[in-house]
Design an enzyme around this catalytic site. Sequence first.
Site, PDB file in Angstrom:
ATOM      1  N   HIS A 100      54.025  -3.206   9.904  1.00 48.04           N
ATOM      2  CA  HIS A 100      53.574  -4.030   8.544  1.00 48.04           C
ATOM      3  C   HIS A 100      53.301  -3.007   8.262  1.00 48.04           C
ATOM      4  O   HIS A 100      53.236  -3.332   6.273  1.00 48.04           O
ATOM      5  CB  HIS A 100      51.910  -4.231   9.850  1.00 48.04           C
ATOM      6  CG  HIS A 100      51.342  -4.844   8.527  1.00 48.04           C
ATOM      7  ND1 HIS A 100      50.349  -4.778   6.821  1.00 48.04           N
ATOM      8  CD2 HIS A 100      51.244  -6.166   8.452  1.00 48.04           C
ATOM      9  CE1 HIS A 100      49.789  -5.607   6.642  1.00 48.04           C
ATOM     10  NE2 HIS A 100      49.977  -6.848   6.685  1.00 48.04           N
TER      11      HIS A 100
ATOM     12  N   LEU B 120      39.358 -16.752  -5.010  1.00 47.13           N
ATOM     13  CA  LEU B 120      38.822 -15.794  -3.920  1.00 47.13           C
ATOM     14  C   LEU B 120      39.322 -13.840  -4.373  1.00 47.13           C
ATOM     15  O   LEU B 120      38.463 -13.667  -3.094  1.00 47.13           O
ATOM     16  CB  LEU B 120      39.238 -16.194  -2.819  1.00 47.13           C
ATOM     17  CG  LEU B 120      39.171 -17.349  -1.899  1.00 47.13           C
ATOM     18  CD1 LEU B 120      39.710 -17.776  -0.996  1.00 47.13           C
ATOM     19  CD2 LEU B 120      37.659 -17.505  -2.000  1.00 47.13           C
ATOM     20  N   GLY B 121      40.099 -13.743  -4.470  1.00 42.83           N
ATOM     21  CA  GLY B 121      40.839 -12.558  -4.992  1.00 42.83           C
ATOM     22  C   GLY B 121      42.644 -12.060  -5.843  1.00 42.83           C
ATOM     23  O   GLY B 121      43.059 -13.249  -5.884  1.00 42.83           O
TER      24      GLY B 121
END
Length: 329
Positions: A175, A46-47
Amino acid sequence: MSFFNNLVGSINSVVDSVVDIYSNANTFPNTVIRLNGRNFTITKLLGEGGFSFVYLAQDEQKQMYAVKTIRCQLGKEVAANAVREAIITDRFQHPNIIKIVDMCMIKEEDGSKTVYIIMPFYKRGNIQDLIDKSNQLGKSISEKHILSLFRGICQSIQAMVNYTDRLGARKHWAHRDIKPANVLLSDDGKTPILMDFGSARLARLDITDRKRAMKQQDDAAENCSMPFRAPELFDVKVGTRIDEKIDIWSLGCTLFAMAYGESPFEMTVNQQGGTMALAVLNRQFFFPHAKQYSKQLQNLISLMLNTDPKLRPDIDAVIKAIDKMMVHY
Protein backbone atom coordinates in the site's frame (compact mmCIF):
# COMPACT_ATOMS: atom_id res chain seq x y z
CA MET A 1 -18.07 -9.79 -10.55
CA SER A 2 -16.22 -6.46 -10.35
CA PHE A 3 -17.43 -3.86 -12.84
CA PHE A 4 -13.77 -3.19 -13.71
CA ASN A 5 -13.61 -6.62 -15.31
CA ASN A 6 -15.60 -5.08 -18.15
CA LEU A 7 -12.95 -2.48 -18.94
CA VAL A 8 -11.28 -3.22 -22.25
CA GLY A 9 -7.97 -1.85 -23.47
CA SER A 10 -5.20 0.16 -21.86
CA ILE A 11 -5.49 2.93 -19.31
CA ASN A 12 -5.00 5.47 -22.10
CA SER A 13 -8.07 4.19 -23.92
CA VAL A 14 -10.06 4.55 -20.72
CA VAL A 15 -8.73 8.05 -20.22
CA ASP A 16 -9.90 9.06 -23.68
CA SER A 17 -13.50 8.03 -22.97
CA VAL A 18 -15.50 11.09 -21.87
CA VAL A 19 -19.03 11.42 -20.48
CA ASP A 20 -21.07 14.64 -20.50
CA ILE A 21 -21.90 16.30 -17.18
CA TYR A 22 -25.29 17.64 -16.10
CA SER A 23 -23.77 20.58 -14.24
CA ASN A 24 -20.35 21.56 -12.94
CA ALA A 25 -19.46 19.67 -9.76
CA ASN A 26 -17.26 22.48 -8.49
CA THR A 27 -20.28 24.62 -7.66
CA PHE A 28 -21.35 22.51 -4.68
CA PRO A 29 -23.39 22.16 -2.47
CA ASN A 30 -26.60 20.76 -3.91
CA THR A 31 -25.01 20.36 -7.31
CA VAL A 32 -26.33 17.39 -9.26
CA ILE A 33 -23.86 15.35 -11.25
CA ARG A 34 -24.84 12.54 -13.58
CA LEU A 35 -22.47 9.60 -13.64
CA ASN A 36 -23.12 6.57 -15.82
CA GLY A 37 -26.87 7.16 -15.82
CA ARG A 38 -27.20 7.88 -12.09
CA ASN A 39 -27.76 11.26 -10.44
CA PHE A 40 -25.75 12.21 -7.36
CA THR A 41 -26.41 15.37 -5.34
CA ILE A 42 -23.25 16.76 -3.75
CA THR A 43 -23.98 18.11 -0.27
CA LYS A 44 -20.68 18.62 1.53
CA LEU A 45 -16.92 18.77 1.06
CA LEU A 46 -15.32 16.06 3.22
CA GLY A 47 -11.66 16.64 2.43
CA GLU A 48 -9.09 17.66 -0.14
CA GLY A 49 -5.48 17.12 -1.10
CA GLY A 50 -3.35 17.64 -4.19
CA PHE A 51 -5.55 17.42 -7.29
CA SER A 52 -8.37 15.61 -5.48
CA PHE A 53 -11.46 16.48 -3.46
CA VAL A 54 -13.78 14.13 -1.57
CA TYR A 55 -17.46 15.07 -1.34
CA LEU A 56 -20.45 13.67 0.48
CA ALA A 57 -23.22 12.91 -2.00
CA GLN A 58 -26.51 11.07 -2.16
CA ASP A 59 -28.24 9.26 -4.99
CA GLU A 60 -31.90 9.38 -5.94
CA GLN A 61 -32.69 6.73 -3.29
CA LYS A 62 -31.06 8.96 -0.59
CA GLN A 63 -28.17 6.50 -0.20
CA MET A 64 -25.02 8.33 0.93
CA TYR A 65 -21.69 8.01 -0.88
CA ALA A 66 -18.21 9.49 -0.81
CA VAL A 67 -17.32 10.90 -4.22
CA LYS A 68 -13.61 11.41 -4.92
CA THR A 69 -13.00 13.87 -7.74
CA ILE A 70 -9.60 14.23 -9.38
CA ARG A 71 -9.09 17.19 -11.72
CA CYS A 72 -6.89 16.36 -14.71
CA GLN A 73 -5.69 19.70 -16.05
CA LEU A 74 -2.08 18.73 -16.72
CA GLY A 75 -2.52 16.21 -19.52
CA LYS A 76 -3.05 12.49 -19.44
CA GLU A 77 -0.66 11.55 -16.63
CA VAL A 78 -2.91 12.73 -13.78
CA ALA A 79 -5.94 11.16 -15.45
CA ALA A 80 -4.12 7.86 -15.99
CA ASN A 81 -3.00 7.81 -12.35
CA ALA A 82 -6.58 8.44 -11.20
CA VAL A 83 -7.92 5.56 -13.29
CA ARG A 84 -5.03 3.38 -12.13
CA GLU A 85 -5.89 4.08 -8.47
CA ALA A 86 -9.49 3.00 -8.99
CA ILE A 87 -8.50 -0.16 -10.85
CA ILE A 88 -5.95 -1.12 -8.18
CA THR A 89 -8.44 -0.48 -5.38
CA ASP A 90 -11.07 -2.62 -7.07
CA ARG A 91 -8.58 -5.45 -7.56
CA PHE A 92 -8.52 -6.36 -3.87
CA GLN A 93 -11.97 -7.65 -3.03
CA HIS A 94 -11.75 -7.87 0.77
CA PRO A 95 -13.99 -6.85 3.70
CA ASN A 96 -11.25 -4.57 5.07
CA ILE A 97 -10.58 -2.77 1.77
CA ILE A 98 -12.73 0.06 0.39
CA LYS A 99 -15.11 -0.89 -2.40
CA ILE A 100 -15.42 1.04 -5.66
CA VAL A 101 -19.11 1.49 -6.48
CA ASP A 102 -18.61 3.21 -9.82
CA MET A 103 -16.16 5.35 -11.77
CA CYS A 104 -16.58 7.87 -14.55
CA MET A 105 -14.60 10.51 -16.44
CA ILE A 106 -16.32 13.77 -17.32
CA LYS A 107 -15.41 16.66 -19.58
CA GLU A 108 -15.76 19.98 -17.77
CA GLU A 109 -16.84 23.29 -19.31
CA ASP A 110 -13.23 24.52 -19.51
CA GLY A 111 -12.17 21.45 -21.51
CA SER A 112 -10.38 19.71 -18.65
CA LYS A 113 -11.35 16.25 -17.42
CA THR A 114 -12.39 15.09 -13.98
CA VAL A 115 -12.32 11.50 -12.77
CA TYR A 116 -15.14 10.64 -10.37
CA ILE A 117 -14.74 7.62 -8.08
CA ILE A 118 -17.86 6.62 -6.14
CA MET A 119 -17.27 4.82 -2.83
CA PRO A 120 -19.37 3.94 0.22
CA PHE A 121 -19.66 6.66 2.87
CA TYR A 122 -18.79 5.79 6.46
CA LYS A 123 -20.26 8.23 8.97
CA ARG A 124 -17.74 7.45 11.71
CA GLY A 125 -14.84 8.84 9.66
CA ASN A 126 -11.39 7.32 10.01
CA ILE A 127 -9.12 6.04 12.75
CA GLN A 128 -7.33 9.39 12.90
CA ASP A 129 -10.70 10.92 13.87
CA LEU A 130 -10.99 8.30 16.62
CA ILE A 131 -7.49 9.16 17.86
CA ASP A 132 -8.20 12.91 17.78
CA LYS A 133 -11.46 12.48 19.70
CA SER A 134 -9.70 10.37 22.34
CA ASN A 135 -6.95 12.99 22.66
CA GLN A 136 -9.50 15.79 23.05
CA LEU A 137 -11.32 13.88 25.78
CA GLY A 138 -8.06 13.00 27.51
CA LYS A 139 -8.87 9.32 27.20
CA SER A 140 -7.07 6.29 25.81
CA ILE A 141 -8.40 3.73 23.37
CA SER A 142 -8.55 0.38 25.16
CA GLU A 143 -5.92 -2.16 24.19
CA LYS A 144 -8.66 -4.65 23.29
CA HIS A 145 -10.23 -2.17 20.85
CA ILE A 146 -6.84 -1.24 19.41
CA LEU A 147 -5.92 -4.87 18.78
CA SER A 148 -9.29 -5.68 17.23
CA LEU A 149 -9.08 -2.76 14.80
CA PHE A 150 -5.40 -3.30 14.09
CA ARG A 151 -5.96 -6.95 13.23
CA GLY A 152 -8.48 -5.89 10.55
CA ILE A 153 -5.96 -3.44 9.08
CA CYS A 154 -3.37 -6.21 8.97
CA GLN A 155 -5.81 -8.49 7.19
CA SER A 156 -6.17 -5.92 4.40
CA ILE A 157 -2.39 -5.85 3.99
CA GLN A 158 -2.27 -9.63 4.06
CA ALA A 159 -4.77 -9.69 1.17
CA MET A 160 -2.53 -7.35 -0.83
CA VAL A 161 0.62 -9.36 -0.15
CA ASN A 162 -1.13 -12.62 -1.11
CA TYR A 163 -2.94 -11.27 -4.18
CA THR A 164 -3.35 -13.69 -7.10
CA ASP A 165 -4.39 -12.37 -10.50
CA ARG A 166 -6.98 -13.93 -12.83
CA LEU A 167 -4.31 -16.05 -14.46
CA GLY A 168 -3.29 -17.52 -11.12
CA ALA A 169 -0.03 -15.59 -10.84
CA ARG A 170 0.99 -14.41 -7.37
CA LYS A 171 1.54 -10.64 -7.24
CA HIS A 172 2.83 -9.09 -4.02
CA TRP A 173 1.46 -5.58 -3.48
CA ALA A 174 2.31 -2.87 -0.96
CA HIS A 175 0.00 0.00 0.00
CA ARG A 176 2.93 2.32 0.88
CA ASP A 177 0.84 4.92 2.72
CA ILE A 178 -0.71 3.15 5.68
CA LYS A 179 -1.70 5.64 8.38
CA PRO A 180 -4.73 6.22 10.64
CA ALA A 181 -6.22 8.80 8.25
CA ASN A 182 -6.30 6.16 5.48
CA VAL A 183 -8.31 3.67 7.52
CA LEU A 184 -12.06 4.27 7.67
CA LEU A 185 -14.33 2.88 10.39
CA SER A 186 -17.47 0.94 9.53
CA ASP A 187 -20.73 2.35 10.85
CA ASP A 188 -20.70 -0.14 13.76
CA GLY A 189 -17.20 1.05 14.70
CA LYS A 190 -15.76 -2.46 14.60
CA THR A 191 -14.45 -2.96 11.07
CA PRO A 192 -11.48 -0.96 9.68
CA ILE A 193 -11.58 -0.20 5.95
CA LEU A 194 -8.28 0.58 4.20
CA MET A 195 -8.56 3.30 1.55
CA ASP A 196 -6.50 5.60 -0.72
CA PHE A 197 -4.58 3.32 -3.06
CA GLY A 198 -2.94 6.06 -5.11
CA SER A 199 0.38 5.13 -3.52
CA ALA A 200 0.04 1.34 -4.03
CA ARG A 201 2.73 -0.42 -6.05
CA LEU A 202 3.94 -3.93 -6.74
CA ALA A 203 5.88 -4.60 -3.57
CA ARG A 204 9.19 -6.08 -4.65
CA LEU A 205 11.71 -3.99 -6.54
CA ASP A 206 15.47 -4.43 -6.84
CA ILE A 207 17.36 -1.13 -6.77
CA THR A 208 19.95 -1.82 -9.44
CA ASP A 209 21.24 1.68 -10.15
CA ARG A 210 21.24 5.28 -8.94
CA LYS A 211 18.52 6.37 -11.34
CA ARG A 212 16.09 3.77 -10.04
CA ALA A 213 17.02 4.64 -6.46
CA MET A 214 16.25 8.33 -6.96
CA LYS A 215 13.01 7.55 -8.75
CA GLN A 216 11.82 5.45 -5.81
CA GLN A 217 12.93 8.08 -3.31
CA ASP A 218 11.09 10.84 -5.18
CA ASP A 219 7.98 8.68 -5.57
CA ALA A 220 7.98 7.99 -1.82
CA ALA A 221 8.44 11.67 -1.01
CA GLU A 222 5.39 12.48 -3.11
CA ASN A 223 3.09 9.61 -2.15
CA CYS A 224 4.12 8.22 1.27
CA SER A 225 3.35 10.30 4.37
CA MET A 226 6.58 11.21 6.13
CA PRO A 227 5.65 10.27 9.76
CA PHE A 228 4.71 6.75 8.62
CA ARG A 229 7.33 6.24 5.89
CA ALA A 230 9.85 3.41 6.21
CA PRO A 231 13.51 4.44 6.55
CA GLU A 232 14.55 2.61 3.37
CA LEU A 233 12.30 5.02 1.43
CA PHE A 234 14.02 8.11 2.90
CA ASP A 235 17.43 6.96 1.70
CA VAL A 236 17.07 4.43 -1.13
CA LYS A 237 20.36 2.61 -1.60
CA VAL A 238 21.66 0.91 -4.74
CA GLY A 239 21.98 -2.85 -4.34
CA THR A 240 19.02 -3.20 -1.98
CA ARG A 241 15.48 -4.50 -2.48
CA ILE A 242 12.33 -2.64 -1.51
CA ASP A 243 9.53 -5.02 -0.59
CA GLU A 244 6.31 -5.38 1.41
CA LYS A 245 8.20 -4.81 4.68
CA ILE A 246 7.74 -1.06 4.10
CA ASP A 247 4.10 -1.61 5.06
CA ILE A 248 5.14 -3.41 8.25
CA TRP A 249 7.00 -0.27 9.35
CA SER A 250 3.94 1.90 8.60
CA LEU A 251 1.76 -0.55 10.51
CA GLY A 252 4.08 -0.20 13.50
CA CYS A 253 3.76 3.59 13.35
CA THR A 254 -0.03 3.26 13.04
CA LEU A 255 -0.29 0.92 16.03
CA PHE A 256 1.82 3.34 18.08
CA ALA A 257 -0.41 6.26 17.08
CA MET A 258 -3.57 4.35 18.04
CA ALA A 259 -2.10 3.71 21.49
CA TYR A 260 -0.25 6.94 22.22
CA GLY A 261 -2.12 9.59 20.25
CA GLU A 262 0.43 10.42 17.52
CA SER A 263 3.00 8.64 15.40
CA PRO A 264 6.26 7.75 17.18
CA PHE A 265 8.53 10.03 15.20
CA GLU A 266 6.14 12.99 15.31
CA MET A 267 6.21 12.58 19.09
CA THR A 268 10.01 12.58 19.10
CA VAL A 269 10.30 15.68 16.90
CA ASN A 270 7.56 17.54 18.81
CA GLN A 271 9.21 16.88 22.16
CA GLN A 272 12.91 16.78 21.33
CA GLY A 273 13.22 18.75 18.11
CA GLY A 274 15.21 17.75 15.05
CA THR A 275 13.95 16.55 11.69
CA MET A 276 11.54 13.75 10.90
CA ALA A 277 13.96 12.10 8.47
CA LEU A 278 16.75 11.87 11.05
CA ALA A 279 14.37 10.63 13.74
CA VAL A 280 13.20 7.85 11.41
CA LEU A 281 16.64 6.90 10.09
CA ASN A 282 18.07 6.81 13.63
CA ARG A 283 14.97 5.08 15.07
CA GLN A 284 14.51 7.75 17.71
CA PHE A 285 11.26 7.06 19.52
CA PHE A 286 10.10 6.26 23.05
CA PHE A 287 7.04 4.87 24.80
CA PRO A 288 5.29 7.47 27.00
CA HIS A 289 4.83 6.52 30.65
CA ALA A 290 1.51 8.35 30.96
CA LYS A 291 -0.42 5.71 29.00
CA GLN A 292 0.06 2.13 30.06
CA TYR A 293 -0.28 -0.67 27.55
CA SER A 294 1.01 -4.20 27.75
CA LYS A 295 4.66 -5.02 27.26
CA GLN A 296 3.59 -7.39 24.48
CA LEU A 297 2.03 -4.48 22.56
CA GLN A 298 5.18 -2.41 22.95
CA ASN A 299 7.37 -5.34 21.92
CA LEU A 300 5.32 -5.82 18.74
CA ILE A 301 5.67 -2.13 17.87
CA SER A 302 9.43 -2.26 18.49
CA LEU A 303 9.76 -5.35 16.31
CA MET A 304 7.88 -3.73 13.40
CA LEU A 305 9.96 -0.55 13.75
CA ASN A 306 13.25 -2.23 13.00
CA THR A 307 15.33 -0.15 10.58
CA ASP A 308 16.53 -3.37 8.91
CA PRO A 309 13.52 -4.63 6.90
CA LYS A 310 14.89 -8.18 6.98
CA LEU A 311 14.45 -8.20 10.76
CA ARG A 312 10.85 -7.01 10.69
CA PRO A 313 8.18 -9.70 10.95
CA ASP A 314 6.07 -10.48 7.90
CA ILE A 315 2.34 -9.79 7.98
CA ASP A 316 1.46 -13.38 8.92
CA ALA A 317 3.73 -13.18 11.98
CA VAL A 318 2.18 -9.84 12.99
CA ILE A 319 -1.34 -11.29 12.85
CA LYS A 320 -0.18 -14.35 14.80
CA ALA A 321 1.24 -12.07 17.52
CA ILE A 322 -2.00 -10.09 17.69
CA ASP A 323 -4.05 -13.29 18.02
CA LYS A 324 -1.81 -14.42 20.87
CA MET A 325 -2.40 -11.12 22.71
CA MET A 326 -6.15 -11.15 22.09
CA VAL A 327 -6.53 -14.52 23.84
CA HIS A 328 -6.32 -12.58 27.10
CA TYR A 329 -9.43 -10.49 26.31
